[in-house]
Design a protein around this motif. Sequence first.
Motif, PDB file in Angstrom:
ATOM      1  N   PHE A  80      17.088 -10.597 -10.654  1.00 10.68           N
ATOM      2  CA  PHE A  80      17.705  -9.478 -11.381  1.00 10.68           C
ATOM      3  C   PHE A  80      18.365  -8.564 -10.347  1.00 10.68           C
ATOM      4  CE2 PHE A  80      14.475 -11.160 -14.067  1.00 10.68           C
ATOM      5  CZ  PHE A  80      14.943 -11.019 -15.365  1.00 10.68           C
ATOM      6  N   PRO A  81      19.663  -8.319 -10.485  1.00 11.80           N
ATOM      7  CA  PRO A  81      20.349  -7.485  -9.500  1.00 11.80           C
ATOM      8  C   PRO A  81      19.678  -6.135  -9.309  1.00 11.80           C
ATOM      9  CG  PRO A  81      21.940  -8.468 -11.005  1.00 11.80           C
ATOM     10  CD  PRO A  81      20.574  -8.797 -11.536  1.00 11.80           C
ATOM     11  N   GLY A  82      19.613  -5.708  -8.081  1.00 10.50           N
ATOM     12  CA  GLY A  82      19.027  -4.414  -7.775  1.00 10.50           C
ATOM     13  C   GLY A  82      17.607  -4.508  -7.233  1.00 10.50           C
ATOM     14  N   THR A  83      16.929  -5.610  -7.528  1.00  4.53           N
ATOM     15  CA  THR A  83      15.580  -5.790  -6.977  1.00  4.53           C
ATOM     16  C   THR A  83      15.659  -5.961  -5.470  1.00  4.53           C
ATOM     17  OG1 THR A  83      14.798  -6.826  -9.013  1.00  4.53           O
ATOM     18  CG2 THR A  83      13.551  -7.296  -6.990  1.00  4.53           C
ATOM     19  N   ILE A  84      14.814  -5.220  -4.770  1.00  2.00           N
ATOM     20  CA  ILE A  84      14.728  -5.317  -3.304  1.00  2.00           C
ATOM     21  C   ILE A  84      13.261  -5.530  -2.962  1.00  2.00           C
ATOM     22  CG2 ILE A  84      15.068  -4.113  -1.108  1.00  2.00           C
ATOM     23  CD1 ILE A  84      17.247  -2.444  -2.488  1.00  2.00           C
ATOM     24  N   SER A  85      12.929  -6.715  -2.499  1.00  2.00           N
ATOM     25  CA  SER A  85      11.529  -7.055  -2.261  1.00  2.00           C
ATOM     26  C   SER A  85      11.276  -7.330  -0.790  1.00  2.00           C
ATOM     27  CB  SER A  85      11.179  -8.316  -3.063  1.00  2.00           C
ATOM     28  OG  SER A  85       9.877  -8.766  -2.739  1.00  2.00           O
ATOM     29  N   LEU A  86      10.203  -6.753  -0.269  1.00  2.00           N
ATOM     30  CA  LEU A  86       9.754  -7.135   1.065  1.00  2.00           C
ATOM     31  C   LEU A  86       8.939  -8.431   0.969  1.00  2.00           C
ATOM     32  CD1 LEU A  86       8.521  -3.698   2.470  1.00  2.00           C
ATOM     33  CD2 LEU A  86      10.820  -4.685   2.533  1.00  2.00           C
ATOM     34  N   ARG A  87       9.011  -9.264   2.002  1.00  2.00           N
ATOM     35  CA  ARG A  87       8.061 -10.373   2.120  1.00  2.00           C
ATOM     36  C   ARG A  87       6.646  -9.785   2.232  1.00  2.00           C
ATOM     37  NH1 ARG A  87      10.348 -15.957   3.032  1.00  2.00           N
ATOM     38  NH2 ARG A  87      12.542 -15.467   2.802  1.00  2.00           N
ATOM     39  N   THR A  88       5.678 -10.506   1.763  1.00  2.00           N
ATOM     40  CA  THR A  88       4.306  -9.984   1.826  1.00  2.00           C
ATOM     41  C   THR A  88       3.946  -9.585   3.252  1.00  2.00           C
ATOM     42  OG1 THR A  88       3.769 -11.462   0.002  1.00  2.00           O
ATOM     43  CG2 THR A  88       1.922 -10.474   1.168  1.00  2.00           C
ATOM     44  N   GLU A  89       4.294 -10.414   4.222  1.00  2.00           N
ATOM     45  CA  GLU A  89       3.911 -10.094   5.614  1.00  2.00           C
ATOM     46  C   GLU A  89       4.643  -8.854   6.125  1.00  2.00           C
ATOM     47  OE1 GLU A  89       5.141 -12.976   4.476  1.00  2.00           O
ATOM     48  OE2 GLU A  89       6.517 -13.915   5.888  1.00  2.00           O
ATOM     49  N   THR A  90       5.835  -8.596   5.605  1.00  2.00           N
ATOM     50  CA  THR A  90       6.531  -7.369   5.998  1.00  2.00           C
ATOM     51  C   THR A  90       5.812  -6.145   5.434  1.00  2.00           C
ATOM     52  OG1 THR A  90       8.630  -8.576   5.974  1.00  2.00           O
ATOM     53  CG2 THR A  90       8.766  -6.182   5.982  1.00  2.00           C
ATOM     54  N   LEU A  91       5.410  -6.236   4.193  1.00  2.00           N
ATOM     55  CA  LEU A  91       4.698  -5.101   3.591  1.00  2.00           C
ATOM     56  C   LEU A  91       3.375  -4.860   4.312  1.00  2.00           C
ATOM     57  CD1 LEU A  91       4.437  -2.875   1.527  1.00  2.00           C
ATOM     58  CD2 LEU A  91       3.729  -4.572  -0.173  1.00  2.00           C
ATOM     59  N   VAL A  92       2.693  -5.930   4.688  1.00  2.23           N
ATOM     60  CA  VAL A  92       1.469  -5.775   5.483  1.00  2.23           C
ATOM     61  C   VAL A  92       1.777  -5.023   6.774  1.00  2.23           C
ATOM     62  CG1 VAL A  92      -0.291  -7.012   6.818  1.00  2.23           C
ATOM     63  CG2 VAL A  92       0.369  -7.859   4.555  1.00  2.23           C
ATOM     64  N   ALA A  93       2.848  -5.426   7.439  1.00  6.55           N
ATOM     65  CA  ALA A  93       3.195  -4.813   8.725  1.00  6.55           C
ATOM     66  C   ALA A  93       3.533  -3.338   8.561  1.00  6.55           C
ATOM     67  CB  ALA A  93       4.358  -5.565   9.367  1.00  6.55           C
ATOM     68  N   VAL A  94       4.305  -2.997   7.536  1.00  9.06           N
ATOM     69  CA  VAL A  94       4.653  -1.588   7.314  1.00  9.06           C
ATOM     70  C   VAL A  94       3.393  -0.765   7.039  1.00  9.06           C
ATOM     71  CG1 VAL A  94       5.885   0.039   5.830  1.00  9.06           C
ATOM     72  CG2 VAL A  94       6.967  -2.126   6.466  1.00  9.06           C
ATOM     73  N   ALA A  95       2.556  -1.267   6.145  1.00 11.85           N
ATOM     74  CA  ALA A  95       1.353  -0.500   5.799  1.00 11.85           C
ATOM     75  C   ALA A  95       0.463  -0.321   7.029  1.00 11.85           C
ATOM     76  CB  ALA A  95       0.597  -1.201   4.670  1.00 11.85           C
ATOM     77  N   LYS A  96       0.347  -1.350   7.831  1.00 11.97           N
ATOM     78  CA  LYS A  96      -0.464  -1.212   9.050  1.00 11.97           C
ATOM     79  C   LYS A  96       0.133  -0.174   9.999  1.00 11.97           C
ATOM     80  CE  LYS A  96      -2.793  -5.675   9.667  1.00 11.97           C
ATOM     81  NZ  LYS A  96      -2.842  -6.877  10.548  1.00 11.97           N
ATOM     82  N   ASP A  97       1.421  -0.245  10.210  1.00  7.82           N
ATOM     83  CA  ASP A  97       2.046   0.695  11.139  1.00  7.82           C
ATOM     84  C   ASP A  97       1.892   2.140  10.658  1.00  7.82           C
ATOM     85  OD1 ASP A  97       2.827  -1.394  12.751  1.00  7.82           O
ATOM     86  OD2 ASP A  97       4.953  -1.273  12.276  1.00  7.82           O
ATOM     87  N   VAL A  98       2.117   2.364   9.369  1.00  3.89           N
ATOM     88  CA  VAL A  98       2.006   3.728   8.834  1.00  3.89           C
ATOM     89  C   VAL A  98       0.583   4.256   9.008  1.00  3.89           C
ATOM     90  CG1 VAL A  98       2.083   5.096   6.706  1.00  3.89           C
ATOM     91  CG2 VAL A  98       3.943   3.481   7.232  1.00  3.89           C
ATOM     92  N   ILE A  99      -0.382   3.436   8.643  1.00  2.00           N
ATOM     93  CA  ILE A  99      -1.778   3.897   8.714  1.00  2.00           C
ATOM     94  C   ILE A  99      -2.213   4.094  10.164  1.00  2.00           C
ATOM     95  CG2 ILE A  99      -4.161   3.229   8.182  1.00  2.00           C
ATOM     96  CD1 ILE A  99      -3.031   1.919   5.596  1.00  2.00           C
ATOM     97  N   ARG A 100      -1.795   3.208  11.056  1.00  6.16           N
ATOM     98  CA  ARG A 100      -2.119   3.394  12.486  1.00  6.16           C
ATOM     99  C   ARG A 100      -1.605   4.731  13.011  1.00  6.16           C
ATOM    100  NH1 ARG A 100       0.175  -2.231  13.408  1.00  6.16           N
ATOM    101  NH2 ARG A 100      -1.658  -3.557  13.670  1.00  6.16           N
TER     102      ARG A 100
END
Lengths: 269, 269, 269, 269, 269, 269
Positions: A80-100
């Motif tokens: 569906f146009p407009g959907t922007i999804s991170l790969r699961t491993e990317t979301l893991v990496a972002v969440a880890k970096d933010v929390i660190r």
Amino acid sequence: MARLRSIWLQELTWEDVADYLRTDDIVMFPVGSTEQHGPAGPLGLDSYAAIALAEDAAEKAGVLVTPPLWFGDSPHHLDFPGTISLRTETLVAVAKDVIRCLARKGFKKIITVNGHKGTNIAALTTACRSLHQYELPAVLIALVDPMYLAKGIAHIKEAVEHHAGELEISHVWHKYPHLIRSDKLTSEHVGLEPILSPFVHRDLLGKSGDTIEIFWNSAEQKGFAPDGSFSNSSKASPEKGQKYHEYMVEKLVEFIDWLRKYEGPIGRG
Amino acid sequence: MARLRSIWLQELTWEDVADYLRTDDIVMFPVGSTEQHGPAGPLGLDSYAAIALAEDAAEKAGVLVTPPLWFGDSPHHLDFPGTISLRTETLVAVAKDVIRCLARKGFKKIITVNGHKGTNIAALTTACRSLHQYELPAVLIALVDPMYLAKGIAHIKEAVEHHAGELEISHVWHKYPHLIRSDKLTSEHVGLEPILSPFVHRDLLGKSGDTIEIFWNSAEQKGFAPDGSFSNSSKASPEKGQKYHEYMVEKLVEFIDWLRKYEGPIGRG
Amino acid sequence: MARLRSIWLQELTWEDVADYLRTDDIVMFPVGSTEQHGPAGPLGLDSYAAIALAEDAAEKAGVLVTPPLWFGDSPHHLDFPGTISLRTETLVAVAKDVIRCLARKGFKKIITVNGHKGTNIAALTTACRSLHQYELPAVLIALVDPMYLAKGIAHIKEAVEHHAGELEISHVWHKYPHLIRSDKLTSEHVGLEPILSPFVHRDLLGKSGDTIEIFWNSAEQKGFAPDGSFSNSSKASPEKGQKYHEYMVEKLVEFIDWLRKYEGPIGRG
Amino acid sequence: MARLRSIWLQELTWEDVADYLRTDDIVMFPVGSTEQHGPAGPLGLDSYAAIALAEDAAEKAGVLVTPPLWFGDSPHHLDFPGTISLRTETLVAVAKDVIRCLARKGFKKIITVNGHKGTNIAALTTACRSLHQYELPAVLIALVDPMYLAKGIAHIKEAVEHHAGELEISHVWHKYPHLIRSDKLTSEHVGLEPILSPFVHRDLLGKSGDTIEIFWNSAEQKGFAPDGSFSNSSKASPEKGQKYHEYMVEKLVEFIDWLRKYEGPIGRG
Amino acid sequence: MARLRSIWLQELTWEDVADYLRTDDIVMFPVGSTEQHGPAGPLGLDSYAAIALAEDAAEKAGVLVTPPLWFGDSPHHLDFPGTISLRTETLVAVAKDVIRCLARKGFKKIITVNGHKGTNIAALTTACRSLHQYELPAVLIALVDPMYLAKGIAHIKEAVEHHAGELEISHVWHKYPHLIRSDKLTSEHVGLEPILSPFVHRDLLGKSGDTIEIFWNSAEQKGFAPDGSFSNSSKASPEKGQKYHEYMVEKLVEFIDWLRKYEGPIGRG
Amino acid sequence: MARLRSIWLQELTWEDVADYLRTDDIVMFPVGSTEQHGPAGPLGLDSYAAIALAEDAAEKAGVLVTPPLWFGDSPHHLDFPGTISLRTETLVAVAKDVIRCLARKGFKKIITVNGHKGTNIAALTTACRSLHQYELPAVLIALVDPMYLAKGIAHIKEAVEHHAGELEISHVWHKYPHLIRSDKLTSEHVGLEPILSPFVHRDLLGKSGDTIEIFWNSAEQKGFAPDGSFSNSSKASPEKGQKYHEYMVEKLVEFIDWLRKYEGPIGRG
């Protein structure tokens, strides 16, 4: 919170945050998605849900909120146009970096607020569990999700709730009324049993029997739910959204109050 | 299954598997863990659960089973000797590799059978969802877990069930009686509310209210559950294990039968 | 080993392992593969080889064995149904995670027992060497492989031994007779020189001259060895398997005895 | 090779290489290391070995050589100043990238020439095998190493050869005489059996019995071989180096000649 | 530098390097590329530039140089035969590994000398910045690049300088005259504005106005610059190369002299 | 843009975006940071800069904007509370995922708008260049940054501009006046030459001489710039911010207009 000019960390200076950390150590991190929510809901619906929950609970509880992450784990919506999804491993990496980074200068109790019912959970669980085990034993990390927090209020809905359903539409309608195309609400719902077996988890906010998960992809979803909505949203209303929202905010504030007084073993690391 | 000498793929030759694939396309992949299960349960408990479910359902339904993966995602048990945990990303990688290889030569319906209630779910969901979206649209991938499959039978237990609880002990006791130290069953249980908040998900096989997840690590767990068990297992029995096991096998066979006749959109890729 | 109820870690409780670690610190980790072994050998042949070696040496030497890893690095067999191969980097990750966990609670001498002649060596060497250099200087890590351990007994075979050859078939025939299709043994062998140059390493268990490696893939292998066997297995027998097995078990026990008394510099970290 | 101004690719223009590819498709990629080689050998010894082999074989056979990689996988030498080691996974990545680029524009037979006896093999095998299986079925990839190529000439040495031994010192002495500190040759050798067990592979260029590998790290090595040399190099000489070198060059040229006429199945992808 | 037999680390023994580290702690690491440089320039041009700069500055300043890395980040040249490009993440990994090893035994000031104008900068910045922040606070890491170092001498050129331009051709012509095909110099240049917008950064060694970057790939580049050169190189000469080279060497020596006396805060870690 | 209810993608439904894509194919992706900007600037300053540029240019040019990424690559600010920095590889992964998703359903011209002067460039260049080379040849990807776009207006500033300087403070003051603590502006500036050498790039928006980069970390920065600001911001004003902002918006609109009519070779893939 009288002391701070804003609950939003991005609006403050680092000195404001340093002040906050002299007496407080709780922060919320809102995570949403940018994914289609049918003809009536905005692409940012899950992000708005996380932002609204975090913001209102923070105002009431007097705690800080980081900037939101607008992107989640939404592969099944990619056709569906407009959907922007991170790969699961990317979301893991972002969440880890933010929390660190939050942990580095003194936040000790970090609440990830997921607005994307369920679907971000694999990545966020991976990030939080791994961080607390291997890197941040002295930080308490919590994960909040409407799918688990709203059980006590789900009875107000009238339809089976799956993607783009009655309560999540109502939620955004209440908080951001201009973002709902109320003329596009639908009374259709997708019968998932023939597609995903009688063991499907059919109502994300309701009871379910014995379940087995079958994974579907975005091409298949475009086939069986061509307008993007899975659920009857015709009974959605700002009033329901308000009840749903206030219930969750209240619960989240209760949790923060509990956390503030917490002297238990977790995060003593 | 008259045709094959064994439901276990590792006992067959490649020609046997080629024969099977001429008329069938379903396979199960059992995933367990090697983690402490208190003083009464063996370290391999979750693996035995997955093996038993897959083996008995395969025998009944006439489908193949791959060799089991004995290692799961168990970081919170690492302070108990004998626990062997894969990092979440390692488990994702193993599950992806196994499923890719199965798909390569013609398995079209692949059922991951998780014996590790809940905890492997983040990794297995990540692997299965990503594979079906990005690499294997023409393969149907399913995920089975006792925590979701046994809802209809959970009422037979008498205690709140968390780690090393009544039903999972009973399960292995029924199938592998020599592996349970029945002299070490316990009537203690860990009250999790003061540790993990009133929003804790306290009964893995039962109802729960509004929940928020707080992550704990292995050092904390060793502190609050020093013998490794969270749950009262004193009411465990091989008889309960048999009921629990047979219920799940029956459901799994029902699912396989449904899958065999499936003509729906998933995996038509 | 009188003290323990089983040499298999997965059959014990964590308290059993804690007991063991009070006086011992040696453990074996068997790694095999699930790959085609011609019309006569089971897909799990290499795993059975590792399991048999580890189990019998452990019984004799009184040491523990972890659950086996049934999956190895077998890309060149992927065009034969039933082969399940991990990517090299996945196998590295699994081996690292397993060894890290063992080291964490007190195993100080960890013996990886590879049943997959040669082919897993790149990954296992990578994992073991890196761990000992960068993470676990205080742990001695060893790697055992029939291709290197059986040199002194290889003379009993009558044919050139490559994949699915006389001795590896004999080995499993001795230990798990029901797993060999003795009616499918072959007197054919694949002449590798025209395919892989005169510099090919033609006999995995024998002498070789100057060698240069040419890598082949699964499609090519399916072409030049269409039934999966490279070697004349017609002279295989359970008797040869017994000699081969007992020789290696004896050597492995000798090594463990040496290790038990070891006071040298490795792993003093 | 009359046609080209240099066998070294880096000295040519892209148009020269395009010319070459109109009629040829073979290239060599030399991989060495920068690691201590005792008081007499230069840090670049393995790289010089790979460069010398590739260069002289290329001149004779009329094929191209890429620039060398001066860095290999040498963690166990890291406690000697000047050693520069890539992580195994980094070396895998470099080798894959180099080979991919060569394949992209038409090199079809790519020979990796390893000068670092044995130790780079895990990484190079991983890269080459994986590329040929998953990405480059139409390219033949070979791996050359003195440890395997020089078996037929190893008899000329008088001492047990391990790190910084008689033949590898002789090799560089012959080709780059100013790089050997002949006043620092040693008649000492490290007896490895008490350190690494009777199952140690003691002579890298000679026969060995049944072997089991024990991994050692750089701190341990600094302890048991404090000057960096493992081997008696007192019998090294430029004359031996010449024989050793010419033997390997001759074999490598034979291999290239074989490859040039090759019509076999590998790399037909 | 009287004391050492060579400024090239690979030509020394580890004991030579240990000697050096007793009184010095500066080292240079030259990084180039193997990429097409038009019909007149060799594929190794950027590597030769880095080698020449590092070597001559090292001779003058009396510091060590590591072996060069011949491979850089050159994806946009991949459609010209002979180009060998590392993925950006591979180059990051190599640079990190090299710098880590240098730091391990006592180099405290590490200068990466990039010969590949601009294009390697993303990877090298990533590696250096991350290492200094997260791993090596006690090491000063610097990054030198002709594109930034030669601003004060760029006025000697007569043409707009982009890929394979007047000054970089002149540079190699001066130092390695046999590597330039002076018969193939060109007076053509590629007008980049219609291709990459009026906001293109048109002169890598000159002034530019407001710029926006548009990324191009190797297929597009082969289309708009079919012979590989972007720039008019007809005014190149060894004399200009000498001025350009000597200017940069002088600046680099000035920097090393400054570094030698440095007592500032960076790298005090 | 009459047609759409908002230039912000997250406020639209997927059907709105599908409509847009019927006639348009340009989108902007704003990337900022959450990092300290001295006592006067908000932590989100760079994000606000990216949002403001993208939003105002989008309104004028009639193109869509994705939700912003609030987190950038800011390791050197991590010792100031409130800074949240992604690892470079995480930022690369996010940018790749976002651009891949946009490309998937028809955006063909994707403009990354970086508000974080320079520092995000390594990651964003890595992502964009790699995507266009290896995955998305048919998509034109551009990268905008104030440090390069504002050269023509930089002359309006009166002070040397580095972190938290006159123009970036002015920018946010103009657009979001409540976010600037104008009482905390400073006339101090950090003299970087003694710290980072005479070759430092001292004025991010101005001319510089020959430069060499020395990397500094967050602990060092906290030492030499204890209040977080590097620059004299006393001359900042909303009026300057307006000029600076309008100049960049005008340039960006010019670029979008050029792009709309673009028929050149890039992105024809």
